[in-house]
Design a protein around this motif. Structure first.
Motif, PDB file in Angstrom:
ATOM      1  N   ALA A  32       0.839  -1.199   0.000  1.00 51.26           N
ATOM      2  CA  ALA A  32       0.000   0.000   0.000  1.00 51.26           C
ATOM      3  C   ALA A  32       0.875   1.250   0.000  1.00 51.26           C
ATOM      4  N   LEU A  33       0.439   2.270  -0.738  1.00 54.90           N
ATOM      5  CA  LEU A  33       1.184   3.508  -0.847  1.00 54.90           C
ATOM      6  C   LEU A  33       0.601   4.586   0.054  1.00 54.90           C
ATOM      7  N   SER A  34       1.476   5.399   0.597  1.00 55.56           N
ATOM      8  CA  SER A  34       1.051   6.579   1.346  1.00 55.56           C
ATOM      9  C   SER A  34       1.904   7.749   0.880  1.00 55.56           C
ATOM     10  N   SER A  35       1.247   8.883   0.627  1.00 51.67           N
ATOM     11  CA  SER A  35       1.951  10.066   0.148  1.00 51.67           C
ATOM     12  C   SER A  35       2.862  10.618   1.240  1.00 51.67           C
ATOM     13  N   THR A  36       4.111  10.947   0.862  1.00 51.57           N
ATOM     14  CA  THR A  36       5.055  11.454   1.848  1.00 51.57           C
ATOM     15  C   THR A  36       5.480  12.884   1.586  1.00 51.57           C
ATOM     16  N   ASP A  37       5.647  13.259   0.321  1.00 50.53           N
ATOM     17  CA  ASP A  37       6.169  14.586   0.064  1.00 50.53           C
ATOM     18  C   ASP A  37       5.984  14.961  -1.399  1.00 50.53           C
ATOM     19  N   SER A  38       5.990  16.254  -1.663  1.00 54.53           N
ATOM     20  CA  SER A  38       6.069  16.781  -3.025  1.00 54.53           C
ATOM     21  C   SER A  38       7.103  17.888  -3.002  1.00 54.53           C
ATOM     22  N   VAL A  39       8.111  17.768  -3.854  1.00 58.43           N
ATOM     23  CA  VAL A  39       9.262  18.659  -3.824  1.00 58.43           C
ATOM     24  C   VAL A  39       9.406  19.342  -5.175  1.00 58.43           C
ATOM     25  N   PRO A  40       9.508  20.665  -5.228  1.00 59.56           N
ATOM     26  CA  PRO A  40       9.710  21.336  -6.518  1.00 59.56           C
ATOM     27  C   PRO A  40      11.005  20.873  -7.188  1.00 59.56           C
ATOM     28  N   THR A  41      10.937  20.662  -8.490  1.00 55.55           N
ATOM     29  CA  THR A  41      12.140  20.237  -9.215  1.00 55.55           C
ATOM     30  C   THR A  41      13.036  21.411  -9.569  1.00 55.55           C
ATOM     31  N   GLY A  42      12.494  22.623  -9.526  1.00 55.54           N
ATOM     32  CA  GLY A  42      13.238  23.779  -9.980  1.00 55.54           C
ATOM     33  C   GLY A  42      13.066  24.044 -11.457  1.00 55.54           C
ATOM     34  N   GLY A  43      12.263  23.204 -12.124  1.00 49.51           N
ATOM     35  CA  GLY A  43      11.952  23.386 -13.541  1.00 49.51           C
ATOM     36  C   GLY A  43      10.462  23.316 -13.757  1.00 49.51           C
ATOM     37  N   SER A  44      10.055  23.273 -15.015  1.00 50.87           N
ATOM     38  CA  SER A  44       8.628  23.198 -15.329  1.00 50.87           C
ATOM     39  C   SER A  44       8.347  22.032 -16.259  1.00 50.87           C
TER      40      SER A  44
END
Length: 339
Positions: A32-44
């Motif tokens: 089972a998956l649980s969301s941990t983080d979302s990190v900007p890549t510095g790009g688009s």
């Protein structure tokens, strides 16, 4: 080499034009998956609902870093697996696929089109001077990938119906390309077995029911057909991953949400085992990028149309058992890699 005992995780990129993000999910003991983080890549990202490639993000062979292409801003971001961004480096126009072997990184730019090389270090990606190689205009490349021993770099070209391989020198530079016609039309994603057998899926121009997969023996940059265009009776096959024990190939079919399983013979030959070994949303479009955890126990696939990730446990005989789905991804989510 990745450690099978390392914590399992699944990564997706948001591909948002306003600012791309690396989305990380922890994988529990039951898959089972649980969301941990979302990190900007510095790009688009490019802001589209479908990023037509395999390998838009990848986990390095040692499992310590994640590489993400930013199709909208023309660069590539490197992260430590703890989410710390090592840096973002320009690559070229519309990068959509990236591969790594022992710290050597190559990126496929689809706007140019071209491939270019980098070295991955503690500070991120450093360009290799003189490593950029132009591809034929209109070739519509889909994926770049290293052979298991790193001696060759492979690119699939959909419009050219070709598989192009380059010898890789010790300095990271590419030799002269070897191009051969694909056994079937519209070669897309591919995967290698540990012994170097190359498995390439063929979308046949999205023709209904025409999806197929071919296998090839490789020796350096030489590519020789073994099994030619083994059909699975499904549609818009585009992505491929080989099981941890090298006995099975799993392919996803965008048009009907099916995961097909092929058996891989000792000689690299392919036999269709189950055209629908796993199913996301039966009969619906959207199933795309896929990957296995390093221990081979779980398979995950991104459904871009329903904005969720589907998961299956993998039995010793290769059969798949659904373990759930996890949603609320951005409409533009693309790519999937696992540790």
């Amino acid at each position: 080499m990745r450690s099978d005992s390392a914590p399992k995780a699944v990564y997706v990129q948001s591909n948002e034009q306003a600012g791309n993000q690396l989305l990380a999910f922890r994988c529990g003991p039951d898959g089972a998956l649980s969301s941990t983080d979302s990190v900007p890549t510095g790009g688009s990202g490019d802001g589209t609902a479908h990023l037509p490639s395999q390998g838009s993000l990848t986990v390095t062979g040692d499992g310590r870093a994640v590489l993400v292409t930013n199709a909208g801003s023309g660069d590539v971001s490197a992260f430590a697996v703890d989410g710390h961004r090592l840096g973002t480096t320009a690559s070229g126009s519309i990068p959509r696929s990236v591969t790594e072997h022992d710290g050597l990184v190559y990126v496929l730019n689809t706007g140019d089109p071209s491939v270019c090389g980098f070295r991955l270090g503690a500070g991120g990606l450093e360009p290799i001077a003189g490593s950029t190689r132009a591809l034929d205009e209109g070739s519509d490349p889909a994926q770049v990938g290293f052979s298991p021993d790193g001696s060759a770099l492979v690119v699939t070209e959909r419009m050219a119906n070709a598989i192009v391989s380059y010898p890789v020198g010790a300095d990271g530079q590419l030799g002269e390309p070897h191009s051969r016609s694909s056994s079937g039309q519209t070669p897309y994603g591919f995967a290698f077995t540990d012994d170097g057998t190359l498995m390439v899926v063929e979308a046949f121009g999205a023709a209904k029911g025409k999806a197929a997969t071919s296998s090839y023996a490789t020796a350096g940059s030489d590519v020789t057909p073994v099994s030619a265009s083994v059909p699975n009776g499904r549609s818009e096959i585009c992505w491929a991953v080989v099981s941890a024990d090298n006995r099975f190939l799993y392919t996803t079919n965008f048009a009907d949400s099916g995961v097909s399983r092929y058996a891989i013979g000792d000689d690299g030959s392919l036999t269709l085992d189950d055209a629908a070994a796993g199913v996301g949303i039966d009969g619906h479009t959207g199933l795309r990028d896929e990957d296995l955890t390093a221990d081979g126990h779980f398979l995950y696939a991104l459904d871009a149309d329903s904005h969720q990730v589907f998961g299956w446990s993998v039995a010793d005989n290769g059969s798949l058992s659904a373990i759930g789905s996890w949603g609320r991804l951005p409409d533009t989510a693309a790519g999937l890699a696992a540790t």
